[in-house]
Design a protein around this motif. Structure first.
Motif, PDB file in Angstrom:
ATOM      1  N   GLN A  77     -55.560  -4.461 -22.183  1.00 21.77           N
ATOM      2  CA  GLN A  77     -56.101  -4.643 -23.453  1.00 21.77           C
ATOM      3  C   GLN A  77     -56.494  -2.984 -23.926  1.00 21.77           C
ATOM      4  O   GLN A  77     -56.893  -3.070 -25.126  1.00 21.77           O
ATOM      5  CB  GLN A  77     -57.379  -5.014 -23.160  1.00 21.77           C
ATOM      6  CG  GLN A  77     -57.435  -6.763 -22.362  1.00 21.77           C
ATOM      7  CD  GLN A  77     -57.064  -7.489 -24.033  1.00 21.77           C
ATOM      8  OE1 GLN A  77     -57.471  -7.485 -25.114  1.00 21.77           O
ATOM      9  NE2 GLN A  77     -56.081  -8.342 -23.739  1.00 21.77           N
ATOM     10  N   GLU A  78     -56.866  -2.157 -23.486  1.00 26.74           N
ATOM     11  CA  GLU A  78     -56.492  -0.399 -23.397  1.00 26.74           C
ATOM     12  C   GLU A  78     -56.012   0.448 -24.132  1.00 26.74           C
ATOM     13  O   GLU A  78     -55.674   1.242 -24.303  1.00 26.74           O
ATOM     14  CB  GLU A  78     -57.706  -0.356 -22.738  1.00 26.74           C
ATOM     15  CG  GLU A  78     -59.206  -0.867 -22.412  1.00 26.74           C
ATOM     16  CD  GLU A  78     -59.924  -0.841 -23.487  1.00 26.74           C
ATOM     17  OE1 GLU A  78     -59.873   0.172 -24.112  1.00 26.74           O
ATOM     18  OE2 GLU A  78     -60.356  -2.144 -23.572  1.00 26.74           O
ATOM     19  N   THR A  99     -54.566 -10.578 -19.991  1.00 24.39           N
ATOM     20  CA  THR A  99     -55.972 -11.203 -20.228  1.00 24.39           C
ATOM     21  C   THR A  99     -56.961 -10.844 -19.445  1.00 24.39           C
ATOM     22  O   THR A  99     -56.602 -10.899 -18.203  1.00 24.39           O
ATOM     23  CB  THR A  99     -55.443 -12.078 -21.008  1.00 24.39           C
ATOM     24  OG1 THR A  99     -54.966 -12.581 -20.337  1.00 24.39           O
ATOM     25  CG2 THR A  99     -54.380 -12.109 -22.201  1.00 24.39           C
ATOM     26  N   HIS A 100     -58.649 -11.637 -19.817  1.00 25.80           N
ATOM     27  CA  HIS A 100     -59.508 -11.152 -19.026  1.00 25.80           C
ATOM     28  C   HIS A 100     -59.814 -12.307 -19.418  1.00 25.80           C
ATOM     29  O   HIS A 100     -60.838 -12.428 -18.709  1.00 25.80           O
ATOM     30  CB  HIS A 100     -60.447  -9.909 -18.951  1.00 25.80           C
ATOM     31  CG  HIS A 100     -58.788  -9.068 -18.273  1.00 25.80           C
ATOM     32  ND1 HIS A 100     -58.367  -8.831 -17.328  1.00 25.80           N
ATOM     33  CD2 HIS A 100     -58.201  -7.919 -19.536  1.00 25.80           C
ATOM     34  CE1 HIS A 100     -57.041  -8.043 -17.088  1.00 25.80           C
ATOM     35  NE2 HIS A 100     -57.503  -6.950 -18.217  1.00 25.80           N
ATOM     36  N   SER A 101     -60.180 -12.976 -20.463  1.00 30.60           N
ATOM     37  CA  SER A 101     -60.756 -13.875 -20.861  1.00 30.60           C
ATOM     38  C   SER A 101     -59.989 -15.253 -21.582  1.00 30.60           C
ATOM     39  O   SER A 101     -59.128 -14.874 -22.495  1.00 30.60           O
ATOM     40  CB  SER A 101     -62.210 -13.280 -21.561  1.00 30.60           C
ATOM     41  OG  SER A 101     -61.155 -12.937 -22.862  1.00 30.60           O
ATOM     42  N   ALA A 108     -54.061 -12.799 -28.012  1.00 28.72           N
ATOM     43  CA  ALA A 108     -53.081 -12.582 -27.527  1.00 28.72           C
ATOM     44  C   ALA A 108     -51.691 -13.567 -28.301  1.00 28.72           C
ATOM     45  O   ALA A 108     -50.223 -13.755 -28.310  1.00 28.72           O
ATOM     46  CB  ALA A 108     -52.852 -12.953 -26.459  1.00 28.72           C
ATOM     47  N   LEU A 109     -52.129 -15.177 -28.108  1.00 30.55           N
ATOM     48  CA  LEU A 109     -51.342 -16.301 -29.115  1.00 30.55           C
ATOM     49  C   LEU A 109     -50.497 -15.482 -30.637  1.00 30.55           C
ATOM     50  O   LEU A 109     -49.709 -15.954 -31.051  1.00 30.55           O
ATOM     51  CB  LEU A 109     -52.116 -17.322 -29.347  1.00 30.55           C
ATOM     52  CG  LEU A 109     -52.470 -17.748 -28.054  1.00 30.55           C
ATOM     53  CD1 LEU A 109     -53.316 -19.317 -27.810  1.00 30.55           C
ATOM     54  CD2 LEU A 109     -51.622 -18.229 -27.234  1.00 30.55           C
ATOM     55  N   GLY A 117     -50.997 -11.219 -18.350  1.00 30.98           N
ATOM     56  CA  GLY A 117     -51.273 -12.188 -16.919  1.00 30.98           C
ATOM     57  C   GLY A 117     -52.665 -12.063 -17.443  1.00 30.98           C
ATOM     58  O   GLY A 117     -52.883 -11.500 -18.261  1.00 30.98           O
ATOM     59  N   PHE A 118     -52.768 -12.947 -16.189  1.00 28.92           N
ATOM     60  CA  PHE A 118     -54.623 -13.907 -16.092  1.00 28.92           C
ATOM     61  C   PHE A 118     -54.967 -12.503 -14.897  1.00 28.92           C
ATOM     62  O   PHE A 118     -54.833 -12.773 -14.100  1.00 28.92           O
ATOM     63  CB  PHE A 118     -54.324 -14.947 -15.900  1.00 28.92           C
ATOM     64  CG  PHE A 118     -53.565 -16.073 -16.906  1.00 28.92           C
ATOM     65  CD1 PHE A 118     -55.066 -15.819 -18.389  1.00 28.92           C
ATOM     66  CD2 PHE A 118     -52.234 -15.938 -16.919  1.00 28.92           C
ATOM     67  CE1 PHE A 118     -53.273 -16.663 -19.409  1.00 28.92           C
ATOM     68  CE2 PHE A 118     -51.837 -17.160 -17.743  1.00 28.92           C
ATOM     69  CZ  PHE A 118     -52.060 -17.271 -19.112  1.00 28.92           C
ATOM     70  N   GLY A 119     -56.446 -12.606 -15.404  1.00 32.98           N
ATOM     71  CA  GLY A 119     -57.768 -11.608 -14.544  1.00 32.98           C
ATOM     72  C   GLY A 119     -57.454 -10.281 -14.746  1.00 32.98           C
ATOM     73  O   GLY A 119     -57.050  -9.958 -15.014  1.00 32.98           O
ATOM     74  N   PRO A 120     -58.641  -9.985 -13.457  1.00 39.46           N
ATOM     75  CA  PRO A 120     -59.245 -10.509 -13.016  1.00 39.46           C
ATOM     76  C   PRO A 120     -60.401 -11.534 -14.052  1.00 39.46           C
ATOM     77  O   PRO A 120     -60.268 -11.283 -14.740  1.00 39.46           O
ATOM     78  CB  PRO A 120     -59.679 -10.246 -12.008  1.00 39.46           C
ATOM     79  CG  PRO A 120     -60.486  -8.470 -12.746  1.00 39.46           C
ATOM     80  CD  PRO A 120     -58.974  -8.655 -13.992  1.00 39.46           C
TER      81      PRO A 120
END
Length: 127
Positions: A77-78, A99-101, A108-109, A117-120
């Protein structure tokens, strides 16, 4: 530079799930130029026929290694915005985004990314 595969990479290849990410701490921050690109080239040369090779975080390093067989880049994200990364790397490069939320997934769509990628999901003291 001699490159040996770790037992984790070998196991992933045997299970048909070999994706290798060149961590930015090695190819971007851990080694000075041009040693970082030399290390990246050696890793890509060694692994490209057996695994999908991505660069973590660094679009500039991914661009420098595209001709050697790097598939693309995975961004946090950064890091460089996905639209800029797509412009630099072109449409053929694989582009991933962490992605984290739920809000980041929805945002992101609208981005030119190939996978997320998902998490944490919950706070963690590690990356």
């Amino acid at each position: 530079m001699k490159v040996r595969k770790s037992h984790e990479v070998i196991a992933a290849q045997e299970q048909g799930r070999a994706v290798v990410a060149l961590e930015s701490t090695i190819v971007a921050h851990g080694l000075p130029r041009p040693a970082n690109l030399d290390a990246g080239r050696a890793l890509v040369e060694r692994l490209r026929s057996e695994a999908l090779v991505l660069v973590n975080d660094r679009v500039d390093v991914a661009r420098a290694l595209l001709e050697r067989g790097v598939a693309g880049v995975h961004l946090g994200q950064e890091d460089t915005p996905p639209r800029v990364a797509r412009e630099v790397l072109g449409s053929a490069a694989l582009l991933g985004l962490s992605t984290h939320s739920g809000a980041q997934v929805i945002a992101a769509l609208d981005e030119p990314v190939d996978y997320l990628g998902f998490g944490p999901i919950h706070a963690t003291a590690t990356k």
